[in-house]
Design a protein around this motif. Structure first.
Motif, PDB file in Angstrom:
ATOM      1  N   PRO B  65       0.832  -1.214   0.000  1.00 16.88           N
ATOM      2  CA  PRO B  65       0.000   0.000   0.000  1.00 16.88           C
ATOM      3  C   PRO B  65       0.872   1.271   0.000  1.00 16.88           C
ATOM      4  O   PRO B  65       1.631   1.494   0.947  1.00 16.88           O
ATOM      5  CB  PRO B  65      -0.817  -0.107   1.281  1.00 16.88           C
ATOM      6  CG  PRO B  65      -0.357  -1.293   1.998  1.00 16.88           C
ATOM      7  CD  PRO B  65       0.645  -2.032   1.201  1.00 16.88           C
ATOM      8  N   ASN B  67       0.383   4.363   0.386  1.00 12.33           N
ATOM      9  CA  ASN B  67       0.243   5.438   1.378  1.00 12.33           C
ATOM     10  C   ASN B  67       0.563   5.002   2.813  1.00 12.33           C
ATOM     11  O   ASN B  67       0.479   5.796   3.732  1.00 12.33           O
ATOM     12  CB  ASN B  67      -1.161   6.040   1.305  1.00 12.33           C
ATOM     13  CG  ASN B  67      -2.227   4.984   1.574  1.00 12.33           C
ATOM     14  OD1 ASN B  67      -1.914   3.792   1.647  1.00 12.33           O
ATOM     15  ND2 ASN B  67      -3.459   5.408   1.744  1.00 12.33           N
ATOM     16  N   LEU B  68       0.920   3.743   3.000  1.00 14.61           N
ATOM     17  CA  LEU B  68       1.153   3.257   4.375  1.00 14.61           C
ATOM     18  C   LEU B  68       2.319   3.988   5.050  1.00 14.61           C
ATOM     19  O   LEU B  68       2.195   4.441   6.188  1.00 14.61           O
ATOM     20  CB  LEU B  68       1.392   1.736   4.367  1.00 14.61           C
ATOM     21  CG  LEU B  68       1.689   1.106   5.735  1.00 14.61           C
ATOM     22  CD1 LEU B  68       0.541   1.325   6.728  1.00 14.61           C
ATOM     23  CD2 LEU B  68       1.962  -0.396   5.606  1.00 14.61           C
ATOM     24  N   GLU B  69       3.408   4.120   4.325  1.00 17.90           N
ATOM     25  CA  GLU B  69       4.583   4.788   4.905  1.00 17.90           C
ATOM     26  C   GLU B  69       4.249   6.242   5.283  1.00 17.90           C
ATOM     27  O   GLU B  69       4.639   6.717   6.352  1.00 17.90           O
ATOM     28  CB  GLU B  69       5.726   4.748   3.892  1.00 17.90           C
ATOM     29  CG  GLU B  69       7.069   4.656   4.551  1.00 17.90           C
ATOM     30  CD  GLU B  69       8.174   4.317   3.561  1.00 17.90           C
ATOM     31  OE1 GLU B  69       8.208   3.160   3.095  1.00 17.90           O
ATOM     32  OE2 GLU B  69       8.971   5.217   3.255  1.00 17.90           O
ATOM     33  N   LYS B  71       1.283   7.432   6.028  1.00 21.45           N
ATOM     34  CA  LYS B  71       0.386   7.398   7.204  1.00 21.45           C
ATOM     35  C   LYS B  71       1.198   7.235   8.481  1.00 21.45           C
ATOM     36  O   LYS B  71       0.939   7.887   9.492  1.00 21.45           O
ATOM     37  CB  LYS B  71      -0.570   6.200   7.088  1.00 21.45           C
ATOM     38  CG  LYS B  71      -1.872   6.477   6.381  1.00 21.45           C
ATOM     39  CD  LYS B  71      -2.808   5.298   6.656  1.00 21.45           C
ATOM     40  CE  LYS B  71      -3.628   4.965   5.447  1.00 21.45           C
ATOM     41  NZ  LYS B  71      -4.317   3.688   5.544  1.00 21.45           N
ATOM     42  N   LEU B  72       2.177   6.327   8.427  1.00 16.25           N
ATOM     43  CA  LEU B  72       2.999   6.053   9.617  1.00 16.25           C
ATOM     44  C   LEU B  72       3.818   7.278  10.004  1.00 16.25           C
ATOM     45  O   LEU B  72       3.913   7.637  11.172  1.00 16.25           O
ATOM     46  CB  LEU B  72       3.932   4.862   9.347  1.00 16.25           C
ATOM     47  CG  LEU B  72       3.257   3.501   9.171  1.00 16.25           C
ATOM     48  CD1 LEU B  72       4.223   2.482   8.569  1.00 16.25           C
ATOM     49  CD2 LEU B  72       2.752   2.980  10.515  1.00 16.25           C
ATOM     50  N   LYS B  73       4.387   7.930   8.984  1.00 16.29           N
ATOM     51  CA  LYS B  73       5.212   9.121   9.266  1.00 16.29           C
ATOM     52  C   LYS B  73       4.347  10.250   9.841  1.00 16.29           C
ATOM     53  O   LYS B  73       4.771  10.968  10.746  1.00 16.29           O
ATOM     54  CB  LYS B  73       5.918   9.578   7.991  1.00 16.29           C
ATOM     55  CG  LYS B  73       7.069   8.657   7.604  1.00 16.29           C
ATOM     56  CD  LYS B  73       7.779   9.161   6.369  1.00 16.29           C
ATOM     57  CE  LYS B  73       8.998   8.303   6.070  1.00 16.29           C
ATOM     58  NZ  LYS B  73       9.679   8.696   4.847  1.00 16.29           N
ATOM     59  N   VAL B  76       3.711   9.695  13.475  1.00 18.31           N
ATOM     60  CA  VAL B  76       4.869  10.038  14.316  1.00 18.31           C
ATOM     61  C   VAL B  76       4.891  11.546  14.555  1.00 18.31           C
ATOM     62  O   VAL B  76       5.118  12.014  15.678  1.00 18.31           O
ATOM     63  CB  VAL B  76       6.199   9.572  13.657  1.00 18.31           C
ATOM     64  CG1 VAL B  76       7.406  10.157  14.387  1.00 18.31           C
ATOM     65  CG2 VAL B  76       6.286   8.054  13.676  1.00 18.31           C
ATOM     66  N   LYS B  77       4.610  12.308  13.477  1.00 15.03           N
ATOM     67  CA  LYS B  77       4.607  13.773  13.619  1.00 15.03           C
ATOM     68  C   LYS B  77       3.499  14.226  14.569  1.00 15.03           C
ATOM     69  O   LYS B  77       3.687  15.155  15.358  1.00 15.03           O
ATOM     70  CB  LYS B  77       4.476  14.433  12.241  1.00 15.03           C
ATOM     71  CG  LYS B  77       5.795  14.380  11.483  1.00 15.03           C
ATOM     72  CD  LYS B  77       5.659  14.822  10.049  1.00 15.03           C
ATOM     73  CE  LYS B  77       6.974  14.525   9.309  1.00 15.03           C
ATOM     74  NZ  LYS B  77       6.790  14.432   7.873  1.00 15.03           N
ATOM     75  N   LEU B  79       2.275  12.402  17.056  1.00 15.10           N
ATOM     76  CA  LEU B  79       2.714  12.017  18.411  1.00 15.10           C
ATOM     77  C   LEU B  79       3.729  13.023  18.943  1.00 15.10           C
ATOM     78  O   LEU B  79       3.711  13.365  20.124  1.00 15.10           O
ATOM     79  CB  LEU B  79       3.347  10.618  18.392  1.00 15.10           C
ATOM     80  CG  LEU B  79       2.383   9.436  18.319  1.00 15.10           C
ATOM     81  CD1 LEU B  79       3.126   8.143  18.009  1.00 15.10           C
ATOM     82  CD2 LEU B  79       1.624   9.263  19.633  1.00 15.10           C
ATOM     83  N   GLU B  80       4.580  13.518  18.053  1.00 13.58           N
ATOM     84  CA  GLU B  80       5.588  14.505  18.440  1.00 13.58           C
ATOM     85  C   GLU B  80       4.899  15.764  18.976  1.00 13.58           C
ATOM     86  O   GLU B  80       5.291  16.312  20.007  1.00 13.58           O
ATOM     87  CB  GLU B  80       6.446  14.843  17.217  1.00 13.58           C
ATOM     88  CG  GLU B  80       7.617  15.758  17.520  1.00 13.58           C
ATOM     89  CD  GLU B  80       8.393  16.140  16.254  1.00 13.58           C
ATOM     90  OE1 GLU B  80       7.884  15.894  15.130  1.00 13.58           O
ATOM     91  OE2 GLU B  80       9.492  16.688  16.399  1.00 13.58           O
ATOM     92  N   THR B  83       3.370  14.966  22.452  1.00 13.47           N
ATOM     93  CA  THR B  83       4.353  14.826  23.531  1.00 13.47           C
ATOM     94  C   THR B  83       5.095  16.129  23.827  1.00 13.47           C
ATOM     95  O   THR B  83       5.617  16.306  24.918  1.00 13.47           O
ATOM     96  CB  THR B  83       5.377  13.705  23.220  1.00 13.47           C
ATOM     97  OG1 THR B  83       5.888  13.925  21.902  1.00 13.47           O
ATOM     98  CG2 THR B  83       4.765  12.339  23.321  1.00 13.47           C
TER      99      THR B  83
END
Lengths: 179, 85
Positions: B65, B67-69, B71-73, B76-77, B79-80, B83
């Motif tokens: 897929p 767009n998976l990478e 979506k994951l990136k 992370v942004k 979550l950044e 936090t």
């Protein structure tokens, strides 16, 4: 690698983005093999990275980073499998590409081989998930007995007999299918 | 305990090492000798040999897929951001 792990543990997001580039594709196919569904595999990969992000400081480096991440992915897939009502799920593919056609094989031979390949693929997903995991880890991922034992928290003897039984089950299913 | 069945299990559990020539010579010879007399194990070794060549190649059969990478990136942004608040 040590510097990379330190960066991850220090919450360096650039390191995380690199981690995603390094592992997302491999993990996607690993989860797809275990789960047989692309939608579930995507979910499993996202959950795995989330767990890695939150749990990296608990990574004690007793195993390698790859083994640790794969173990998280495996456990995540297991959670998904436990929640499933129907165990027999597999992704349909119009064309299952497997071995390279033998040179000089007739069209007829090639059609028969493709049919057999599809049968094997379907039978992998007709195995119970407890048998399928051994086929996936050993035969499709090519992992060593030690890595499988570590991932499944089993001893090596149990892993070897589990692999052997799973192969026997798979062969039995293929025979029944081909009858 | 049936000794024949026990050796059948041993042979089947060591098929990978036997075929790759990774067993001690003595062990390998025991399995070769057993295969001559045990129809069931001979069948297993032959059929599993064929089966391995019929395993699917997931990377060729199923697309990754695209767009998976991304979506994951993106997550992370996000979550950044959470936090850092």
């Amino acid at each position: 690698m040590d510097k990379f792990i330190s960066e991850l543990k220090n919450g360096d997001n650039e390191a995380y983005l690199r981690l995603i580039e390094m592992y997302s594709r491999r993990l996607y196919y690993f989860c797809l093999k275990l789960l047989g569904s692309s939608a579930d595999a995507e979910d499993a990969v996202q959950t795995t990275f989330f767990k890695v992000y939150n749990g990296i400081n608990r990574f004690e480096e007793r195993s390698g980073l790859t083994t640790w991440i794969y173990k998280i992915a495996y456990n995540t897939c297991n959670d998904i499998l436990r929640k499933r009502k129907n165990e027999y799920v597999f992704e349909k593919s119009d064309d299952i590409y497997l071995t390279v056609a033998d040179e000089g094989a007739s069209v007829e031979d090639e059609v028969v081989r493709r049919e057999r390949e599809k049968i094997v693929y379907e039978c992998i997903y007709r195995l119970s998930s407890s048998h399928r995991r051994f086929i996936v880890l050993r035969d499709l991922e090519g992992l060593s007995y030690a890595k499988i034992a570590d991932m499944l928290d089993l001893n090596m003897g149990t892993v070897k007999s589990g692999i052997s039984r799973a192969r026997e089950k798979l062969l039995k299913l293929v025979r029944e299918y081909e009858r | 305990m049936n000794l024949k069945n026990t050796f059948c299990e041993y042979a089947k559990e060591n098929i990978d090492e036997y075929e790759k020539g990774e067993l001690l010579r003595k062990e390998s010879e025991k399995i070769a000798k057993h295969l001559k007399i045990c129809v069931e194990c001979r069948r297993f070794f032959k059929e599993f040999g064929n089966l391995k060549n019929l395993y699917p190649d997931f990377e060729k059969s199923f697309s990754y897929p695209q767009n998976l990478e991304e979506k994951l990136k993106k997550s992370v942004k996000e979550l950044e951001k959470i936090t850092s608040v």
